[in-house]
Design a protein around this motif. Structure first.
Motif, mmCIF file in Angstrom:
data_model
loop_
_atom_site.group_PDB
_atom_site.id
_atom_site.type_symbol
_atom_site.label_atom_id
_atom_site.label_comp_id
_atom_site.label_asym_id
_atom_site.label_seq_id
_atom_site.Cartn_x
_atom_site.Cartn_y
_atom_site.Cartn_z
ATOM 1 N N GLY A 187 0.832 -1.195 0.000
ATOM 2 C CA GLY A 187 0.000 0.000 0.000
ATOM 3 C C GLY A 187 0.866 1.244 0.000
ATOM 4 N N ASN A 188 0.613 2.121 -0.947
ATOM 5 C CA ASN A 188 1.428 3.338 -1.074
ATOM 6 C C ASN A 188 0.710 4.527 -0.455
ATOM 7 N N VAL A 189 1.421 5.250 0.399
ATOM 8 C CA VAL A 189 0.944 6.517 0.951
ATOM 9 C C VAL A 189 2.058 7.534 0.754
ATOM 10 N N GLU A 190 1.797 8.560 -0.050
ATOM 11 C CA GLU A 190 2.825 9.555 -0.360
ATOM 12 C C GLU A 190 3.386 10.169 0.925
ATOM 13 N N GLY A 191 4.711 10.338 0.940
ATOM 14 C CA GLY A 191 5.374 10.921 2.091
ATOM 15 C C GLY A 191 5.935 9.899 3.049
ATOM 16 N N ARG A 192 5.450 8.661 2.970
ATOM 17 C CA ARG A 192 6.015 7.616 3.810
ATOM 18 C C ARG A 192 7.219 6.981 3.107
ATOM 19 N N PRO A 193 8.229 6.551 3.871
ATOM 20 C CA PRO A 193 9.444 6.039 3.225
ATOM 21 C C PRO A 193 9.261 4.667 2.586
ATOM 22 N N TYR A 194 8.264 3.888 3.024
ATOM 23 C CA TYR A 194 8.087 2.529 2.505
ATOM 24 C C TYR A 194 6.624 2.273 2.168
ATOM 25 N N GLN A 195 6.417 1.247 1.327
ATOM 26 C CA GLN A 195 5.070 0.789 1.026
ATOM 27 C C GLN A 195 4.759 -0.356 1.994
ATOM 28 N N LEU A 208 16.702 0.784 1.748
ATOM 29 C CA LEU A 208 16.586 1.546 0.507
ATOM 30 C C LEU A 208 15.198 1.362 -0.086
ATOM 31 N N MET A 209 14.646 0.168 0.110
ATOM 32 C CA MET A 209 13.356 -0.173 -0.478
ATOM 33 C C MET A 209 12.790 -1.355 0.282
ATOM 34 N N PHE A 210 11.439 -1.436 0.354
ATOM 35 C CA PHE A 210 10.767 -2.548 1.016
ATOM 36 C C PHE A 210 9.360 -2.623 0.440
ATOM 37 N N ARG A 211 9.099 -3.633 -0.404
ATOM 38 C CA ARG A 211 7.776 -3.710 -1.026
ATOM 39 C C ARG A 211 7.592 -5.039 -1.766
ATOM 40 N N ASP A 212 6.370 -5.262 -2.245
ATOM 41 C CA ASP A 212 5.999 -6.351 -3.146
ATOM 42 C C ASP A 212 6.024 -7.722 -2.469
ATOM 43 N N GLU A 268 24.983 -8.823 -15.979
ATOM 44 C CA GLU A 268 23.799 -8.084 -15.551
ATOM 45 C C GLU A 268 24.030 -7.414 -14.203
ATOM 46 N N ASP A 269 23.466 -6.210 -14.041
ATOM 47 C CA ASP A 269 23.484 -5.504 -12.766
ATOM 48 C C ASP A 269 22.535 -6.225 -11.808
ATOM 49 N N THR A 270 23.079 -6.751 -10.697
ATOM 50 C CA THR A 270 22.229 -7.497 -9.761
ATOM 51 C C THR A 270 21.344 -6.584 -8.928
ATOM 52 N N GLY A 271 21.602 -5.269 -8.936
ATOM 53 C CA GLY A 271 20.692 -4.327 -8.308
ATOM 54 C C GLY A 271 21.038 -3.961 -6.883
ATOM 55 N N ALA A 272 20.636 -2.746 -6.511
ATOM 56 C CA ALA A 272 20.758 -2.316 -5.125
ATOM 57 C C ALA A 272 19.616 -2.866 -4.286
ATOM 58 N N ALA A 273 18.528 -3.260 -4.941
ATOM 59 C CA ALA A 273 17.372 -3.846 -4.263
ATOM 60 C C ALA A 273 16.651 -4.743 -5.257
ATOM 61 N N TRP A 274 15.775 -5.608 -4.723
ATOM 62 C CA TRP A 274 14.998 -6.507 -5.563
ATOM 63 C C TRP A 274 13.520 -6.217 -5.406
ATOM 64 N N GLU A 275 12.871 -5.924 -6.522
ATOM 65 C CA GLU A 275 11.425 -5.767 -6.550
ATOM 66 C C GLU A 275 10.766 -7.096 -6.899
ATOM 67 N N CYS A 276 9.475 -7.178 -6.627
ATOM 68 C CA CYS A 276 8.629 -8.275 -7.101
ATOM 69 C C CYS A 276 9.256 -9.659 -6.917
ATOM 70 N N PRO A 277 9.715 -10.014 -5.701
ATOM 71 C CA PRO A 277 10.279 -11.353 -5.526
ATOM 72 C C PRO A 277 9.197 -12.424 -5.655
ATOM 73 N N GLN A 278 9.498 -13.475 -6.394
ATOM 74 C CA GLN A 278 8.621 -14.630 -6.534
ATOM 75 C C GLN A 278 9.447 -15.862 -6.164
ATOM 76 N N VAL A 279 8.836 -16.824 -5.530
ATOM 77 C CA VAL A 279 9.564 -18.021 -5.109
ATOM 78 C C VAL A 279 8.863 -19.250 -5.677
ATOM 79 N N LEU A 280 9.589 -20.002 -6.496
ATOM 80 C CA LEU A 280 9.080 -21.218 -7.120
ATOM 81 C C LEU A 280 9.828 -22.423 -6.579
ATOM 82 N N THR A 281 9.197 -23.584 -6.603
ATOM 83 C CA THR A 281 9.874 -24.841 -6.301
ATOM 84 C C THR A 281 9.920 -25.661 -7.579
#
Length: 449
Positions: free
Chosen positions: A115-123, A151-155, A208-221
Motif C-alpha cells: 500500500g502506497n501513501v505519499e510521504g512515507r518512506p516505505y510501502q 533503501l526499499m521494502f515492497r511487493d 547483468e546488474d544485480t541491483g541495489a534492491a529486488w522488486e517483485c520477488p517470486q519463489v518457485l519450487t
C-alpha cells in the motif's frame, strides 16, 4: 471552447487512433484505455484463472494505481472486469494499490500487496480478503511492520509449503545489498520474521546488474529446488532486468528474458500446466510517442522449468495453439495482419517482417543464437531500435521448433527450443498488410483475436 472546436478535436483524436490501431495487442491482456504495469496475483479459482494488474484508467502517471482484473478459462482468452481493488481514501493504500500476490485460504481469495501513501518512506505490506471468488476485495490492514532502515521494502509474495505459510518481501539495504525478507505464519494473520531468504551485494553477474534492491520477488519450487525470481532495481537507474537464482545453492543470477521489454514477473506456483510466469511488457518507445490512449501489456503466460545450467527456461502456455486460425502454411511470401505466429523448425534460418518499403524487422537464427534486429523496424523517432541476442538458444531433443515467433500488434515474443525467450516491442508506422520473407521450411498461422 466552441462545439465546433470540440468536434474537431474529437475527429483528430479518432484519426490518430485509427492510424495506430494496428499497434494494439489483441490476445495479450491490456485495458481498453489507460496505463498498465505489473501483473499481480495469478490464481486458479475453480475452472477460471484470475489475473490482477496495476493499472490507471488514464495515461496520467500521477493517478494512484488500482488492481485491474481479468479472468480466463484457458489462459489465452481473457475477459476484463471492473477493478478488483482501488485505493481507500485515508487508508493504508490511499495513494496506490501496488504489487503483490493472492492465495486461497478456506476457499476465500486473500491478497497480499504493497500500500502506497505519499510521504512515507516505505510501502506497507497489506492484506485484503475477497468473499466473492476474487472479484472484489474488502478493506486492507497491515500485516508486518515497516523496516527501520532500508533503501526499499515492497511487493510481498505469499505461498504455502509443508503446512506453513511463507511471505517474501523485496528489499535493499545500503550495507547488505539486495535482499528478500522472509516471514512465516501458521494462520496468515500473525507473522514472524525469519531473516533474509537471500541477499547479494550489488555487482555484475553474467553481464547483468544485480541491483541495489529486488522488486517483485517470486519463489518457485522446481525439481525440488527453491528458485527466486526478482526484478533488479536501483535508486539511480530504476528497473533493470528480471533475474532468477537458486536461493540455497546461490548460483549466479541469470536473466529470465533476453529481450528488451520484460519486467516485474508474477508467478503462479501451481497451475493446471505447472509453474507459470507472467510479466509486464514495457513500452519500448519514448513517452512522447504515446499517441494513443493506452500503454502497457501483459506477456503471454509462460510455463517455466530449469535448464541444465540452473537458469529459468520458458515455453508458451499450451493453449496458445488454440488461437491458430486454420492449418499452418508456408511462411515465405505470406501477406499477414498484426496477429500471427511463425515457427522455424530448425536453424540456421531467417525471418524478415517487411512492414513497408523502409520498415522491417529481422530475426536471425544462427548456429546457437537468436538475434532480433529492430534497427529499421520503425520510422517513428520515439520507437526504440537496436539489436538483442540470446545464446544457447536451441535444443534439438526438445521436440519443438527451433523458434516460435508470436506477433500481436506492437508485441513480439520469441520462444526457442531450449526454453530461452526474448520479448520486445515494435512500432511500424505502416499499417498491414505486411509481408513475410522466411526460411523455406518456416510455417505461418494467423492468430484469432
Amino acid at each position: 471552447m466552441t462545439v465546433t472546436q470540440t468536434q474537431s478535436q474529437a475527429q483528430t483524436a479518432a484519426r490518430s487512433a485509427a492510424a495506430v490501431a494496428h499497434l494494439r495487442p489483441a490476445f495479450h491482456i491490456r485495458p481498453p484505455r489507460g496505463y498498465l504495469n505489473d501483473p499481480n496475483g495469478p490464481i486458479e479459482v475453480g475452472d477460471d484463472v484470475h489475473l490482477y494488474f496495476q493499472s490507471r484508467p488514464t495515461l496520467d502517471l500521477q493517478m494512484p494505481v488500482e488492481w485491474g482484473h481479468a479472468t480466463s478459462p484457458d489462459y489465452v482468452r481473457w475477459t476484463l472486469h471492473r477493478p478488483a481493488m482501488a485505493p481507500q481514501p485515508g487508508g493504508p493504500d490511499t495513494d496506490g494499490c501496488w504489487s503483490g500476490n493472492t492465495v486461497l485460504d478456506d476457499n476465500r481469495v486473500r491478497a497480499f500487496y504493497s500500500g502506497n501513501v505519499e510521504g512515507r518512506p516505505y510501502q506497507s505490506v497489506l492484506t485484503a480478503v475477497s468473499d466473492d471468488g476474487g472479484m472484489t476485495f474488502g478493506p486492507a490492514r497491515q500485516v508486518v511492520p515497516d523496516p527501520e532502515q532500508a533503501l526499499m521494502f515492497r511487493d510481498p509474495f505469499v505461498w504455502r509449503e509443508n503446512d506453513t505459510w511463507w511471505l517474501a518481501v523485496g528489499a535493499g539495504f545500503a550495507d547488505r545489498g539486495a535482499s528478500i525478507a522472509l516471514y512465516r505464519s501458521a494462520d496468515l494473520e500473525h507473522w514472524t520474521y525469519e531473516g533474509p531468504l537471500a541477499e547479494l551485494p550489488r555487482g555484475i553477474a553474467a553481464g547483468e546488474d544485480t541491483g541495489a534492491a529486488w522488486e517483485c520477488p517470486q519463489v518457485l519450487t522446481l525439481d525440488g529446488r527453491r528458485i527466486a525470481v526478482v526484478a533488479s532495481w536501483s535508486p539511480e537507474r530504476g528497473p533493470a532486468e528480471v533475474l532468477s537464482f537458486d536461493v540455497d545453492v546461490r548460483v549466479t543470477p541469470q536473466r529470465v528474458d533476453h529481450g528488451t521489454n520484460f519486467y516485474a514477473a508474477s508467478a503462479l506456483r501451481d497451475s493446471r500446466f505447472g509453474p507459470l510466469l507472467f510479466g509486464w511488457l514495457t513500452e519500448g518507445r519514448d513517452r512522447l510517442g504515446w499517441t494513443d490512449d493506452w500503454a502497457g501489456v501483459i506477456s503471454l503466460p509462460r510455463v517455466v522449468h530449469l535448464g541444465p545450467d540452473g537458469s529459468l527456461r520458458s515455453t508458451p502456455v499450451p493453449t496458445v495453439d488454440t488461437l491458430r486460425a486454420g492449418p499452418g502454411s508456408p511462411a515465405d511470401g505470406v501477406s499477414t495482419g498484426p496477429q500471427c505466429e511463425i515457427a522455424v523448425p530448425e536453424g540456421p534460418g531467417q525471418v524478415i517482417l517487411h512492414f513497408g518499403d523502409q520498415e522491417r524487422l529481422v530475426v536471425e537464427l544462427d548456429t546457437d543464437t537468436v538475434t532480433i534486429d529492430r534497427t529499421h523496424a520503425s520510422l517513428d523517432n520515439h520507437a526504440h531500435g537496436g539489436r538483442m541476442q540470446v545464446i544457447e538458444a536451441f535444443d534439438p531433443t526438445s521436440g519443438g521448433p527451433a523458434a516460435r515467433i508470436f506477433l500481436d500488434g506492437s508485441v513480439l515474443e520469441i520462444f526457442t527450443s531450449s526454453g530461452r525467450v526474448l520479448s520486445t516491442r515494435v512500432y511500424p508506422t505502416t499499417p498491414p498488410p505486411w509481408r513475410i520473407e522466411a526460411t523455406a521450411n518456416a510455417q505461418y498461422w494467423r492468430l484469432a483475436s
